[in-house]
Design a protein around this motif. Structure first.
Motif, short mmCIF file in Angstrom:
data_model
loop_
_atom_site.label_atom_id
_atom_site.label_comp_id
_atom_site.label_asym_id
_atom_site.label_seq_id
_atom_site.Cartn_x
_atom_site.Cartn_y
_atom_site.Cartn_z
N GLU A 4 0.85 -1.20 0.00
CA GLU A 4 0.00 0.00 0.00
C GLU A 4 0.88 1.25 0.00
OE1 GLU A 4 -3.88 -0.02 1.60
OE2 GLU A 4 -3.79 -1.42 -0.06
N GLU A 5 1.98 1.22 0.76
CA GLU A 5 2.87 2.39 0.78
C GLU A 5 3.49 2.60 -0.60
OE1 GLU A 5 3.34 4.63 3.13
OE2 GLU A 5 1.98 3.59 4.51
N LEU A 6 3.83 1.52 -1.29
CA LEU A 6 4.40 1.65 -2.63
C LEU A 6 3.38 2.20 -3.62
CD1 LEU A 6 6.47 -1.67 -2.88
CD2 LEU A 6 7.35 0.66 -2.57
N TRP A 7 2.13 1.73 -3.54
CA TRP A 7 1.09 2.28 -4.42
C TRP A 7 0.87 3.75 -4.14
CZ3 TRP A 7 1.33 -0.47 -8.24
CH2 TRP A 7 1.01 -1.82 -8.31
N MET A 8 0.88 4.13 -2.86
CA MET A 8 0.68 5.55 -2.53
C MET A 8 1.86 6.39 -3.01
SD MET A 8 -1.35 5.68 1.12
CE MET A 8 -0.52 4.32 1.97
N LYS A 9 3.07 5.84 -2.96
CA LYS A 9 4.23 6.56 -3.49
C LYS A 9 4.04 6.83 -4.99
CE LYS A 9 9.28 6.25 -3.98
NZ LYS A 9 10.50 5.46 -3.63
N LEU A 10 3.60 5.81 -5.72
CA LEU A 10 3.36 5.99 -7.16
C LEU A 10 2.21 6.98 -7.39
CD1 LEU A 10 3.81 5.28 -10.10
CD2 LEU A 10 2.39 3.23 -9.77
N MET A 11 1.17 6.90 -6.57
CA MET A 11 0.04 7.82 -6.71
C MET A 11 0.48 9.27 -6.49
SD MET A 11 -3.66 7.60 -4.79
CE MET A 11 -3.42 5.82 -4.62
N ILE A 12 1.26 9.50 -5.45
CA ILE A 12 1.75 10.85 -5.15
C ILE A 12 2.61 11.37 -6.30
CG2 ILE A 12 3.27 12.17 -3.62
CD1 ILE A 12 2.28 10.18 -1.38
N PHE A 13 3.52 10.53 -6.79
CA PHE A 13 4.38 10.92 -7.91
C PHE A 13 3.54 11.27 -9.13
CE2 PHE A 13 6.96 9.83 -11.66
CZ PHE A 13 8.09 10.59 -11.42
N THR A 14 2.48 10.49 -9.39
CA THR A 14 1.61 10.75 -10.54
C THR A 14 0.82 12.04 -10.35
OG1 THR A 14 1.37 8.35 -10.86
CG2 THR A 14 -0.23 9.76 -11.98
N ILE A 73 -6.14 13.89 -17.74
CA ILE A 73 -7.19 12.88 -17.70
C ILE A 73 -6.60 11.47 -17.70
CG2 ILE A 73 -9.14 11.92 -19.00
CD1 ILE A 73 -9.61 14.89 -19.96
N SER A 74 -5.58 11.24 -18.53
CA SER A 74 -4.94 9.92 -18.58
C SER A 74 -4.29 9.57 -17.25
CB SER A 74 -3.89 9.88 -19.70
OG SER A 74 -4.49 10.01 -20.96
N LEU A 75 -3.60 10.54 -16.65
CA LEU A 75 -2.91 10.28 -15.39
C LEU A 75 -3.89 10.10 -14.24
CD1 LEU A 75 0.15 12.69 -15.71
CD2 LEU A 75 0.15 10.19 -15.85
N MET A 76 -4.99 10.83 -14.26
CA MET A 76 -5.99 10.64 -13.22
C MET A 76 -6.63 9.26 -13.32
SD MET A 76 -5.92 13.09 -11.11
CE MET A 76 -7.38 12.66 -10.15
N LYS A 77 -6.76 8.75 -14.54
CA LYS A 77 -7.25 7.38 -14.69
C LYS A 77 -6.30 6.40 -14.01
CE LYS A 77 -8.51 3.91 -18.17
NZ LYS A 77 -8.62 3.60 -19.62
N ARG A 78 -5.00 6.63 -14.13
CA ARG A 78 -4.02 5.77 -13.45
C ARG A 78 -4.19 5.86 -11.93
NH1 ARG A 78 2.10 7.19 -14.61
NH2 ARG A 78 1.43 6.52 -16.71
N VAL A 79 -4.38 7.07 -11.45
CA VAL A 79 -4.57 7.26 -10.01
C VAL A 79 -5.80 6.50 -9.53
CG1 VAL A 79 -5.15 8.97 -8.23
CG2 VAL A 79 -3.37 9.48 -9.92
N HIS A 80 -6.88 6.58 -10.29
CA HIS A 80 -8.11 5.88 -9.90
C HIS A 80 -7.88 4.36 -9.86
CE1 HIS A 80 -10.29 9.53 -11.83
NE2 HIS A 80 -9.88 9.80 -10.60
N MET A 81 -7.13 3.84 -10.82
CA MET A 81 -6.84 2.41 -10.84
C MET A 81 -6.02 2.02 -9.62
SD MET A 81 -6.03 1.86 -14.92
CE MET A 81 -5.73 0.09 -14.77
N LEU A 82 -5.06 2.85 -9.25
CA LEU A 82 -4.26 2.58 -8.05
C LEU A 82 -5.14 2.56 -6.80
CD1 LEU A 82 -1.19 4.84 -8.87
CD2 LEU A 82 -1.13 2.36 -8.60
N PRO A 124 3.20 7.17 6.18
CA PRO A 124 3.84 8.33 5.53
C PRO A 124 3.20 8.65 4.18
CG PRO A 124 5.29 6.40 5.50
CD PRO A 124 4.16 6.08 6.42
N GLY A 125 2.84 7.61 3.42
CA GLY A 125 2.20 7.87 2.13
C GLY A 125 0.85 8.53 2.29
N PHE A 126 0.04 8.03 3.23
CA PHE A 126 -1.30 8.58 3.41
C PHE A 126 -1.24 10.01 3.92
CE2 PHE A 126 -5.37 9.12 5.60
CZ PHE A 126 -6.24 8.73 4.58
N ARG A 127 -0.30 10.30 4.80
CA ARG A 127 -0.19 11.66 5.36
C ARG A 127 0.16 12.67 4.27
NH1 ARG A 127 0.45 11.76 11.07
NH2 ARG A 127 1.89 13.52 10.98
N ILE A 128 0.94 12.25 3.28
CA ILE A 128 1.24 13.14 2.15
C ILE A 128 0.04 13.21 1.21
CG2 ILE A 128 2.71 13.48 0.11
CD1 ILE A 128 4.95 12.04 1.67
#
Length: 253
Positions: free
Chosen positions: A52-62, A79-88, A123-127
């Motif tokens: 979950e921390e790794l997915w949140m790291k990728l989400m934050i970076f995106t 729009i494309s990147l937000m689709k990725r965020v939603h999938m994460l 740490p990921g969620f707090r960011i």
């Protein structure tokens, strides 16, 4: 016999090019040694939360990329990147279901290993929960103020399903999925330790409900109420039934 056979392979894997690129030698040492686990579910508990921390790291970076592309109004990129965020976000919720395979008894044994730790310290969620404020600031400037429009116009009076609308809806979906993730976490807590218990910091677990009710983009949620109320003024809050009225009484035989 099998535990010893395969445990040694897990803790001392052969590292070839693929494993070297992924740094598997380091990655597979990020969990407690198998012979130090308090029970057989603790490995799952650690891995799920680490992933979950790794997915949140990728989400934050995106989302950082999203902010930069919104500033230059590169809407298709956004729009494309937000689709990725939603999938994460959806993957994070789905993999949390794994934790419901633990019994309350086994979870209590794992809980003893956490010290005073809590998922609220992630740490990921707090960011992650800080980013929506910047997303709204940038969206509001470049897609509302600079275009001399309003949320009401985008959604109703001048509705065109344009990029402002689509990006606004992508923010709504991000908000909705984040709320669902928080509520799912609450249901997991209810199933494992109960909602009337106290957290490891001594606070009632029930207090987590206030965070799960939070909306990061209230303006985008409120417009739906405003639209419905405005429409209601024109067609009335209570309308006639669409079912034809039945004749009363009976015909004479």
């Amino acid at each position: 016999m099998y535990r010893q056979k395969y445990s040694s392979l897990l803790e001392n894997p052969e590292i070839l090019d693929y494993g070297a690129y992924l740094q598997c030698d380091t990655l597979l040492q990020c969990q407690k040694p198998l012979d130090k686990l308090c029970n057989s579910d603790e490995l799952q508990f650690q891995i799920v939360h680490q992933v979950e921390e790794l997915w949140m790291k990728l989400m934050i970076f995106t989302l950082i990329d999203v902010l930069e592309y919104m500033q230059t109004e590169q809407s298709h990129r956004v729009i494309s990147l937000m689709k990725r965020v939603h999938m994460l976000q959806k993957m994070m919720s789905e993999q949390m279901d794994l934790l419901e395979t633990m019994s309350p008894k086994e979870y209590q044994q794992i809980r003893l290993q956490l010290g005073n730790g809590s998922g609220q310290e992630s740490p990921g969620f707090r960011i992650l929960v800080k980013i929506p404020a910047d997303l709204w600031t940038v969206f509001n400037k470049h897609y509302i103020q600079d275009r001399n429009t309003t949320i009401e116009a985008i959604y109703d009076s001048q509705y065109q399903h344009d990029d402002s609308y689509v990006i606004a809806e992508s923010l709504v979906e991000f908000d909705e999925l984040l709320q669902k993730f928080r509520w799912q976490h609450l249901f997991l807590i209810q199933r494992t330790i109960g909602m009337e218990s106290h957290s490891l910091k001594g606070r009632p677990v029930d207090l987590l409900k206030s965070g799960a009710r939070n909306q990061f983009f209230p303006e985008l949620w409120q417009i739906r109420n405003q639209m419905t109320d405005a429409w209601g003024q024109s067609y009335g809050k209570v309308r006639d039934s669409i079912v034809p009225k039945q004749a009363t009484g009976t015909q004479a035989g």
